[in-house]
Motif scaffolding. Structure first.
Motif, PDB file in Angstrom:
ATOM      1  N   PRO A   1       0.852  -1.196   0.000  1.00  0.00           N
ATOM      2  CA  PRO A   1       0.000   0.000   0.000  1.00  0.00           C
ATOM      3  C   PRO A   1       0.878   1.233   0.000  1.00  0.00           C
ATOM      4  O   PRO A   1       2.081   1.125   0.234  1.00  0.00           O
ATOM      5  CB  PRO A   1      -0.767  -0.123   1.312  1.00  0.00           C
TER       6      PRO A   1
ATOM      7  N   PHE B   1     -12.093  -1.728   3.456  1.00  0.00           N
ATOM      8  CA  PHE B   1     -10.907  -2.533   3.751  1.00  0.00           C
ATOM      9  C   PHE B   1     -11.225  -4.028   3.669  1.00  0.00           C
ATOM     10  O   PHE B   1     -10.515  -4.802   3.028  1.00  0.00           O
ATOM     11  CB  PHE B   1     -10.389  -2.180   5.154  1.00  0.00           C
TER      12      PHE B   1
ATOM     13  N   PHE C   1     -11.860  -5.135   0.028  1.00  0.00           N
ATOM     14  CA  PHE C   1     -10.605  -5.156  -0.724  1.00  0.00           C
ATOM     15  C   PHE C   1      -9.786  -6.402  -0.371  1.00  0.00           C
ATOM     16  O   PHE C   1      -9.363  -7.162  -1.249  1.00  0.00           O
ATOM     17  CB  PHE C   1      -9.806  -3.880  -0.425  1.00  0.00           C
ATOM     18  N   VAL C   2      -9.588  -6.629   0.925  1.00  0.00           N
ATOM     19  CA  VAL C   2      -8.775  -7.773   1.354  1.00  0.00           C
ATOM     20  C   VAL C   2      -9.415  -9.089   0.911  1.00  0.00           C
ATOM     21  O   VAL C   2      -8.726  -9.989   0.412  1.00  0.00           O
ATOM     22  CB  VAL C   2      -8.567  -7.739   2.891  1.00  0.00           C
TER      23      VAL C   2
ATOM     24  N   ILE D   1      -4.822   1.100   2.825  1.00  0.00           N
ATOM     25  CA  ILE D   1      -5.435   0.483   1.645  1.00  0.00           C
ATOM     26  C   ILE D   1      -5.167   1.272   0.372  1.00  0.00           C
ATOM     27  O   ILE D   1      -5.811   1.045  -0.645  1.00  0.00           O
ATOM     28  CB  ILE D   1      -6.953   0.279   1.805  1.00  0.00           C
TER      29      ILE D   1
END
Lengths: 185, 169
Positions: A62, A165, A168-169, B14
């Motif tokens: 990131p 988050f 996305f993960v 992120i």
């Protein structure tokens, strides 16, 4: 003693290279990568293969790519302090640039012309974002679950942004283990 | 103060793919929590575009500066960059014990990033479609096509589009 001086000089020159690149390339991280590449490879500080190897690591972390890349390159060149000097070189120009430009814009924000200009720039940003999206999607190696995962992610996030988050993960992990063919660590 | 630092810590963790992935997120969080108005967001976005540096870093610096002055700017920028610093440092330390298939991992990250960038695009651009703003839609499409077809520096499109807006919109 001379040893210390030449070492400090090397650190300063690393700082200066990154400061110059960061200050002169407008348009974000992607514009900086070719500039860094040409500079370091021309100066024979690093080989092309080493550069692209570090670039792929920088991309998988990131954070801004140019910043990540400067840490990795600085470390490769001169260890821990190399990383510190390189990353400071990258971060200083945008830090002061944004403060100056934003205060100029704000001081004139009552003007009709400035407002129209800002609206135009905003529209261009939307065009630019669609281009970034296009570039990313063009470079994906597609498999069976990519498209469903993509739509699943979009719908989920449009409904609830606070799960960014998590979504996305999950997408990254599901796709990774699908492509790798199962979990076998 | 702590709240805003925590927000940037979260955004930093992120922000894959060069910052564009999180611009939409920054917009939604900052506007919904009343840290910025939409006009202010537009100002920062434009300023970020015409200054050097990654866009997410520009936004963090500016928002910190606006609320807590120079020290605030340093702190928000630092908190945005803290997650990548920690992750790179731990990667370099654990390099030998990590066994990731790099090409799959990068491909998966690209997919995840594509979703986030789409959300940024949705967050920035959906208003044009909802308001049926034909001029803006045409300008967006024209800039997109020119970016794909030519190698002109994006900065010209941003400034050019600003002047077009003064004349036409």
């Amino acid at each position: 003693m001379t040893n210390i001086i030449s070492k400090n000089r090397e650190l300063l020159s690393i700082f200066y290279i990154f400061l110059k690149i960061s200050g002169l390339t407008i348009g974000g991280g992607y514009a900086m990568i070719p500039a860094i590449e040409r500079n370091l490879i021309n100066k024979k500080l690093i080989t092309e293969k080493e550069f692209f190897n570090l670039l792929s690591i920088a991309q998988s972390m990131p954070g801004p790519i140019a910043f990540n890349l400067s840490i990795l390159l600085g470390r490769k060149l001169r260890g821990f302090w190399g990383a510190v000097f390189a990353s400071f070189g990258v971060i200083i120009p945008p830090f002061f640039g944004i403060i100056i430009v934003a205060s100029l814009i704000q001081a004139n924000s009552d003007s009709v012309y400035v407002n129209k200009f800002l609206n135009g720039c905003y529209i261009a940003t939307v065009g630019l974002t669609s281009y970034v999206l296009y570039k990313i999607m063009k470079n994906i190696n597609y498999n069976k679950i990519n498209i469903p995962l993509f739509f699943f992610g979009i719908v989920f996030l449009i409904i609830n942004r606070s799960l960014t988050f998590f979504v996305f993960v999950s997408i990254v992990l599901i796709n990774y283990f699908y492509e790798k063919g199962g979990i076998d660590c | 103060m702590l709240n805003i630092l925590f927000i940037f810590l979260y955004i930093g963790s992120i922000s894959f793919g060069g910052g564009w992935a999180v611009v939409g997120l920054i917009k939604d969080i900052m506007i919904s929590q009343n840290y910025l108005t939409f006009t202010e967001f537009k100002e920062i976005l434009t300023a970020a575009q015409i200054t050097p540096g990654p866009i997410a870093v520009n936004m963090a610096t500016y928002i910190g500066y606006k609320y807590y002055g120079f020290i605030g700017a340093i702190l928000t920028t630092f908190f945005l960059l803290l997650p990548p610093i920690i992750i790179i440092a731990s990667y370099l330390m654990l390099k030998k014990s990590i066994k990731l298939k790099k090409e799959y991992f990068i491909n998966s990250l690209a997919l995840g990033t594509a979703v986030l960038v789409f959300i940024t695009l949705y967050s920035l651009g959906a208003q044009f479609i909802i308001n049926f703003d034909i001029k803006a839609i045409i300008l967006v499409l024209a800039i997109f096509i020119l970016l794909v077809k030519t190698r002109i520096d994006p900065i010209f499109f941003i400034i050019g589009s600003g002047f077009i807006a003064i004349l036409v919109l």
